[in-house]
Design a protein around this motif. Structure first.
Motif, PDB file in Angstrom:
ATOM      1  N   LEU A   1       0.863  -1.186   0.000  1.00  9.26           N
ATOM      2  CA  LEU A   1       0.000   0.000   0.000  1.00  9.26           C
ATOM      3  C   LEU A   1       0.896   1.231   0.000  1.00  9.26           C
ATOM      4  O   LEU A   1       1.816   1.353   0.805  1.00  9.26           O
ATOM      5  CB  LEU A   1      -0.903  -0.001   1.233  1.00  9.26           C
ATOM      6  N   ILE A   2       0.621   2.144  -0.939  1.00  8.00           N
ATOM      7  CA  ILE A   2       1.375   3.393  -1.024  1.00  8.00           C
ATOM      8  C   ILE A   2       0.431   4.537  -0.666  1.00  8.00           C
ATOM      9  O   ILE A   2      -0.612   4.721  -1.292  1.00  8.00           O
ATOM     10  CB  ILE A   2       1.950   3.610  -2.440  1.00  8.00           C
ATOM     11  N   LEU A   3       0.797   5.299   0.353  1.00  7.91           N
ATOM     12  CA  LEU A   3       0.025   6.464   0.776  1.00  7.91           C
ATOM     13  C   LEU A   3       0.866   7.701   0.460  1.00  7.91           C
ATOM     14  O   LEU A   3       1.781   8.055   1.222  1.00  7.91           O
ATOM     15  CB  LEU A   3      -0.302   6.380   2.267  1.00  7.91           C
ATOM     16  N   ASP A   4       0.575   8.316  -0.665  1.00 13.93           N
ATOM     17  CA  ASP A   4       1.397   9.424  -1.151  1.00 13.93           C
ATOM     18  C   ASP A   4       0.854  10.745  -0.602  1.00 13.93           C
ATOM     19  O   ASP A   4      -0.033  11.364  -1.183  1.00 13.93           O
ATOM     20  CB  ASP A   4       1.393   9.437  -2.689  1.00 13.93           C
ATOM     21  N   ASP A   5       1.386  11.132   0.538  1.00 15.64           N
ATOM     22  CA  ASP A   5       0.975  12.383   1.182  1.00 15.64           C
ATOM     23  C   ASP A   5      -0.540  12.440   1.320  1.00 15.64           C
ATOM     24  O   ASP A   5      -1.192  13.424   0.958  1.00 15.64           O
ATOM     25  CB  ASP A   5       1.489  13.581   0.374  1.00 15.64           C
TER      26      ASP A   5
END
Length: 605
Positions: free
Chosen positions: A515-519
């Motif tokens: 899972l990537i939470l970009d800002d």
């Protein structure tokens, strides 16, 4: 610049334009090749139509000679003419139906091909391409092609009609036929001059239309910014300029057409004058009958529309060629990111935690001479959560883009569960990575469709499970139609926090390995940031997570912090330890918080 250099540049430009035109026509021929059967059927219908159309003046001649001069049965001839007229009308309807069906089918196929190709192109292409330009190619340019294709079966029948009429005229009276047909070769000469002059102007018009579409798209999609700054007049001035440019180029094209089209009307009229003059004397001398003279004049009127159609098809052909050149520019663009010829598969769970990520001596730059990451090494264990921190433009989001394979590394490798991401099919790779982007984009559809975007067949139970994990279920139930509520374009009917939670639910519904939470909290009201962090904490549990953030509360969600500085990994550790021991980390974090470094430790406690 010398004269010879100028001439060579003009020659090179003409050769380039001719090459573009050839590629455009090649694309059209390939498109029509699959439709040749139906186009031939349309041509055969057109031939039948032309045969009945050409037969009417002959029957009219017989009616005059037999029914009027010899007092024959006029009713019989009238019924025959009426029957031919009815058959001609029926065949004309079939001809137009086939023509429009095939043209719309070709337009549909080309639109689908163009849309599919645009979606397949790598992110690097879309970073540079203008949306309005692509929209223009997918709309107005395709309409130009459709307008040309619809004329193909109609023009085929009109050409047959021209040859049939010319043959009948010469069989009936060669001398009078020569008088009638004498002006017609000049039509061909005018058409060729028209074709060469109109092409460049047509390209210019379509290019200006694309610029106009780009201004409209930017103004509509950014209407909140336009209104927020009171800049309506600024955008209107831009549109006015593009509209004026389209008008100017269109008037140039209109001037060329106005010089050409009168010839189509005048030249057959000159033939008619000659027929009346010469033909009248031949009737008086008994060389031809009155019926022959009437038939000659009717046949000349039958030449006017087909000849006008020739001029029209040339103009439409030039517009279509220009449109095909512009569409070919897109279709000929090769994606730099493609599936490998021999793809590997990711390892199956077999009871093990998956989602291990490794960056091995990675070097990358959006421009070859300006690296963003250099000798970048990072290992993330399966199920581990890390926060990536760095100054603005330090390459934080680039790490995520390389893992998603939006771009390929210049040097080094990126691995997911031990497999180089370049060895995986793009679809398989991206289905295993859930992303919540900084700029939350939702679609003008129901909440249900937005959450299940990557899994359209997801069950209601799975939808609600993902929404609950993301902390979105309760507020969704309060919407007018619950999960079936249509949220409007880009989801602006919802608050920033609501949009973000739906985006989180969308990212995790397929249970990704990473899972990537970009800002993910940057656009959220501070009063709601805690709720979003709670949702993030829940979905991160037991899942490999990369958090790209600059707020201490969000950074603290991760078990480790990776600090990027000077193009590489400068430090790794817990947030509190880095604040306490790394002056550069404190400086970067403070700059992102607009806080003095010596106050940061007190702030983050």
């Amino acid at each position: 610049m010398s004269v010879s250099e100028s001439e060579s540049e003009v020659s090179a430009r003409l050769e380039f334009e001719q090459a573009q035109r050839s590629e455009g026509w090649k694309l059209l021929r390939g498109l029509l090749r699959d439709q040749r059967r139906n186009l031939v059927i349309g041509g055969l219908i057109g031939m039948s139509w032309a045969a009945f159309k050409v037969a009417i003046p002959q029957v009219t001649k017989l009616a005059i000679n037999d029914g009027i001069e010899k007092n024959g049965p006029l009713l019989k001839w009238a019924l025959i003419i009426a029957g031919l007229g009815v058959l001609t009308g029926i065949l004309s309807g079939f001809r137009r139906y086939v023509a429009f069906r095939e043209s719309r089918w070709a337009e549909t196929l080309l639109r689908e091909r163009l849309f599919g190709h645009v979606l397949d192109l790598n992110i690097g292409y879309h970073d540079k391409a203008q949306t309005g330009q692509l929209m223009s190619r997918a709309s107005s340019d395709l309409m130009q092609i459709q307008g040309f294709i619809v004329m193909i079966p109609i023009t085929m029948s009109n050409v047959i009609q021209i040859f049939a009429v010319a043959t009948i005229l010469f069989i009936t009276d060669p001398v009078l036929a020569l008088v009638a047909m004498a002006p017609l070769p000049f039509v061909n000469l005018s058409a060729r001059r028209f074709s060469s002059r109109i092409h460049k102007i047509t390209l210019a018009v379509q290019a200006e239309q694309a610029q106009l579409a780009n201004v409209v798209e930017e103004s509509v999609s950014g209407v909140r910014v336009v209104k927020g700054f009171g800049a309506e007049q600024v955008q209107f001035d831009k549109l006015e300029k593009e509209a004026d440019d389209i008008y100017a180029e269109s008037m140039k094209a209109a001037k060329i057409r106005s010089n050409f089209m009168p010839a189509i009307d005048i030249l057959p009229a000159l033939g008619a004058v000659g027929v009346l003059g010469v033909g009248g004397h031949r009737v008086l001398s008994g060389q031809i009958s009155i019926g022959d003279l009437v038939a000659f004049n009717v046949y000349l009127t039958l030449l006017v529309w087909p000849l006008r159609n020739v001029g029209m098809i040339i103009a439409l052909g030039q517009r279509a060629a220009s449109a095909l050149v512009r569409i070919h520019e897109v279709l000929s663009t090769k994606s730099e990111i493609t599936d490998p010829p021999m793809a590997r598969e990711l390892p199956s769970p077999n009871g093990k935690q998956l989602g291990a990520v490794k960056f091995d001596h990675v070097q990358f730059g959006y421009d070859a001479d300006r690296p963003v990451l250099k000798n970048f090494n990072l290992e993330i264990a399966a199920g581990e959560s890390i926060a990536i921190v760095g100054a603005t433009a330090s390459g934080k989001s680039t790490v995520a883009r390389l893992l998603l394979r939006f771009y390929d590394t210049d040097n080094g490798h990126v691995y997911l569960d031990g497999v180089d991401v370049r060895k995986l099919k793009l679809r398989e790779l991206r289905q295993q990575i859930g992303v919540v982007f900084e700029d939350t984009v939702l679609f003008n559809d129901s909440v249900k469709s937005n959450i299940s975007f990557a899994r359209p067949n997801a069950s209601q139970a799975d939808l609600e499970k993902a929404a609950k994990l993301a902390g979105a279920h309760d507020f969704i139930l309060q919407l007018p139609n619950g999960y079936d509520t249509v949220i409007g374009e880009r989801g602006f009917s919802l608050s920033g926090g609501q949009r973000q939670r739906i985006a989180i639910a969308r990212a995790i519904i397929s249970d990704p390995r990473v899972l990537i939470l970009d800002d993910a909290t940057s656009a959220v009201d501070p009063s709601k940031e805690g709720e979003i962090r709670d949702a993030m904490r829940t979905v991160m549990s037991g899942r490999t997570t990369i958090v790209i953030a600059h707020r201490p509360g969000t950074i603290a969600l991760a078990s480790r912090v990776v600090f990027i500085d000077e193009l590489t990994v400068a430090a790794i550790g817990k947030h509190e330890d880095l604040v306490a021991t790394n002056a550069r980390y404190r400086e970067v974090l403070a700059s992102m918080q607009n806080t003095a470094p010596d106050l940061l430790e007190e702030l983050v406690k």
